[in-house]
Design a protein around this motif. Structure first.
Motif, PDB file in Angstrom:
ATOM      1  N   CYS A 407      45.343 -22.293 -19.141  1.00 19.09           N
ATOM      2  CA  CYS A 407      46.458 -21.632 -19.836  1.00 19.09           C
ATOM      3  C   CYS A 407      46.590 -22.122 -21.271  1.00 19.09           C
ATOM      4  CB  CYS A 407      47.780 -21.927 -19.144  1.00 19.09           C
ATOM      5  SG  CYS A 407      48.002 -21.018 -17.637  1.00 19.09           S
ATOM      6  N   CYS A 416      52.363 -14.737 -20.358  1.00 15.97           N
ATOM      7  CA  CYS A 416      52.103 -15.148 -18.980  1.00 15.97           C
ATOM      8  C   CYS A 416      52.190 -16.666 -18.920  1.00 15.97           C
ATOM      9  CB  CYS A 416      50.695 -14.645 -18.643  1.00 15.97           C
ATOM     10  SG  CYS A 416      50.066 -15.049 -17.024  1.00 15.97           S
ATOM     11  N   CYS A 440      46.267 -16.081 -11.730  1.00 12.20           N
ATOM     12  CA  CYS A 440      45.618 -16.003 -13.047  1.00 12.20           C
ATOM     13  C   CYS A 440      44.504 -14.957 -13.048  1.00 12.20           C
ATOM     14  CB  CYS A 440      45.070 -17.377 -13.414  1.00 12.20           C
ATOM     15  SG  CYS A 440      44.120 -17.361 -14.932  1.00 12.20           S
TER      16      CYS A 440
HETATM   17  S1  SF4 Z   1      46.204 -15.304 -17.662  1.00 12.51           S
HETATM   18 FE1  SF4 Z   1      48.178 -16.331 -17.414  1.00 12.51          FE
HETATM   19  S2  SF4 Z   1      47.840 -17.846 -15.820  1.00 12.51           S
HETATM   20 FE2  SF4 Z   1      45.818 -17.219 -16.539  1.00 12.51          FE
HETATM   21  S3  SF4 Z   1      45.234 -18.725 -18.123  1.00 12.51           S
HETATM   22 FE3  SF4 Z   1      46.228 -16.973 -19.150  1.00 12.51          FE
HETATM   23  S4  SF4 Z   1      48.381 -17.558 -19.304  1.00 12.51           S
HETATM   24 FE4  SF4 Z   1      47.464 -18.904 -17.767  1.00 12.51          FE
END
Ligand code: SF4
Length: 475
Positions: A407, A416, A440
């Protein structure tokens, strides 16, 4: 000549020469490889139009412009407002009683009331705790089991909350999640008088629904549709929404699932993947599937939704609305599963029939399998002590994108964040690298899918996307 200062931003490659860059404010821009290079190394060489666009989206600014950084800070704060204004979604599990035994059900359920319903003294305490939240807007959702099987508890809680609210004067909404099988005239009249919204499960046409949602007469679909019709006639047409859970049985028939929602007159559909928590883990091979199988299903179902919209039938997909709201709106609708820090505990609390408070529905479902480690406290504890508990602090810390591998350098972390409960239930610890988690993997796919659609810049889709992104569509 003025000097340009580059602000922090993330980027994600959609194809070899197409990149989406996302600034700290959550504004995005599509760039080629060469434009990305110039932005980082020689921004003054970018063409004036692109430069102006990048400045207006907080990718860069002129040095010594304190007004701009203040503006950026307030844009970021605006987006966090819904998640930081106190718990606003309060889920009360009044009873585990249920007449179904669905394949994917995450809780044990019971036909027997003994020990499986919330005692009235605890329910009264829940009603008081809800108002300890500073949030002006409160959503109170009743879940089960099937809360209609203990209508007395449901009615008691709504009446009690309404009495307290005469003094508190909050904006309170009530939602009841139910199969609708037990719905009757008395309930309809009560729900109409108290502005209660119903939420039911409809997994698709009869065959799919009945194979997922097991009921003794193999007639779950018939009774749910009957309840739907009754609610619409007696409470109001928009008094019921529905959500579906995708199982192995649904994978081959995305078009049929969408068509069923159109036939039943719904203007929204929530295409949800299966959550293998709690008791649903007993049956994984019969009902589960890979992420790829789900995304293939989603893509086909989404095409079918676009097909109906092009024909003038308005039907909106809820996951799409959530993602598009994140990308296109300056105001975050506050969907708890996609927050950073996490909305679990901060924005949502679950009061379980067993006398304990949990940060999410998934956390209470773990308890049903004997794992009590995600209990935030007991019903009756002050909200303050619950929110300052070690568990609440750990959830917040392990949901901050900057601490979690994956993240911290993900371009989508403005929209997110890690899901510590999902990490815990999959791997036994909250700080697992985000990219290990299903949360994710699915969300990365969703962001890529919707950015690719936005990049095509087709006027019909852009108009639809902007309409769906409005936060008032979401709750
Ligand atoms: S998609 Fe969401 S959960 Fe996955 S790495 Fe990116 S911020 Fe984190």
């Amino acid at each position: 000549m003025y000097k340009l200062e580059l602000f922090p931003f993330g980027f994600h490659r959609l194809s070899p020469n197409k990149i989406v860059a996302i600034s700290e404010s959550g504004d995005y821009i599509f760039l080629t490889q060469e434009e990305l290079y110039l932005l980082v190394h020689q921004p003054s060489k970018l063409n004036n139009e692109l430069l102006a666009d990048l400045k207006s989206k907080y990718f860069l600014g002129e040095i010594n412009q304190p007004g701009l950084t203040r503006l950026l800070a307030s844009r970021i704060a605006e987006k966090k407002e819904t998640i930081l204004s106190g718990p606003s979604l309060h889920i009360i599990v009044t009873t585990l009683q249920c007449t179904h035994s669905c394949r994917y059900c995450q809780v044990s359920r019971s036909l027997d009331d003994k020990g499986f319903s919330m005692p009235i003294e605890l329910l009264d305490k829940v009603c008081e705790t809800i108002f300890e939240s500073p949030s002006q807007t409160l959503a109170v959702e009743f879940q089960g089991g099937d809360p209609l099987l203990r209508f007395d508890l449901l009615k008691h809680a709504i009446e009690r909350i309404n009495i307290i609210n005469k003094i508190e004067k909050r904006n309170v909404r009530f939602i009841v999640a139910s199969t609708l099988h037990q719905l009757n005239d008395e309930m309809c009249a009560f729900f109409k008088n108290n502005n209660v919204i119903l939420s039911t499960s409809l997994d698709g046409p009869k065959g799919i629904h009945n194979s997922n949602r097991i009921h003794y007469g193999n007639d779950s679909y018939e009774f749910t549709v009957k309840g739907l019709d009754m609610a619409r006639r007696k409470i109001g047409y928009d008094s019921v929404s529905a959500l579906m859970t995708t199982t192995r049985q649904s994978l081959q028939s995305p078009e049929d699932v969408v068509d069923e929602y159109v036939t039943q007159g719904f203007n929204e559909i929530f295409l949800r993947p299966l959550s293998l928590y709690g008791f649903a883990l007993r049956n994984p091979t019969k009902i589960s599937y890979s992420v790829k199988e789900f995304t293939d299903f989603y893509r086909r179902a989404f095409d079918r939704i676009l097909f109906w919209n092009n024909k003038g039938i308005q039907i909106r997909e809820v996951t799409a609305s959530i993602i598009l709201n994140k990308i296109l709106s300056t105001f975050d609708a506050g969907y708890v599963d996609l927050q950073n820090p996490s909305g679990f505990g901060l924005a949502v609390l679950v009061y379980n029939y067993d006398g304990y408070i949990y940060p999410s529905d998934e956390a209470r479902m773990l308890t049903e399998t004997g794992d009590n480690s995600l209990r935030l406290g007991k019903i009756g504890d002050s909200l303050n002590s619950i929110l300052s508990s070690n568990l609440a602090k750990r959830i917040i810390k392990s949901s901050l994108a900057k601490f979690i591998p994956g993240c911290m350098d993900c371009a989508f972390n403005k929209y997110c964040g890690p899901d510590p409960i999902n990490a815990f239930s999959q791997f036994g610890f909250m700080e697992a690298p985000a990219f290990w988690t299903k949360h994710c993997i699915i969300n990365t796919w969703m962001f890529e899918f919707f950015f690719a659609l936005l990049e095509k810049n087709e006027p019909e889709f852009i108009a639809l996307a902007n309409a769906w992104a409005k936060p008032n569509h979401l709750h």
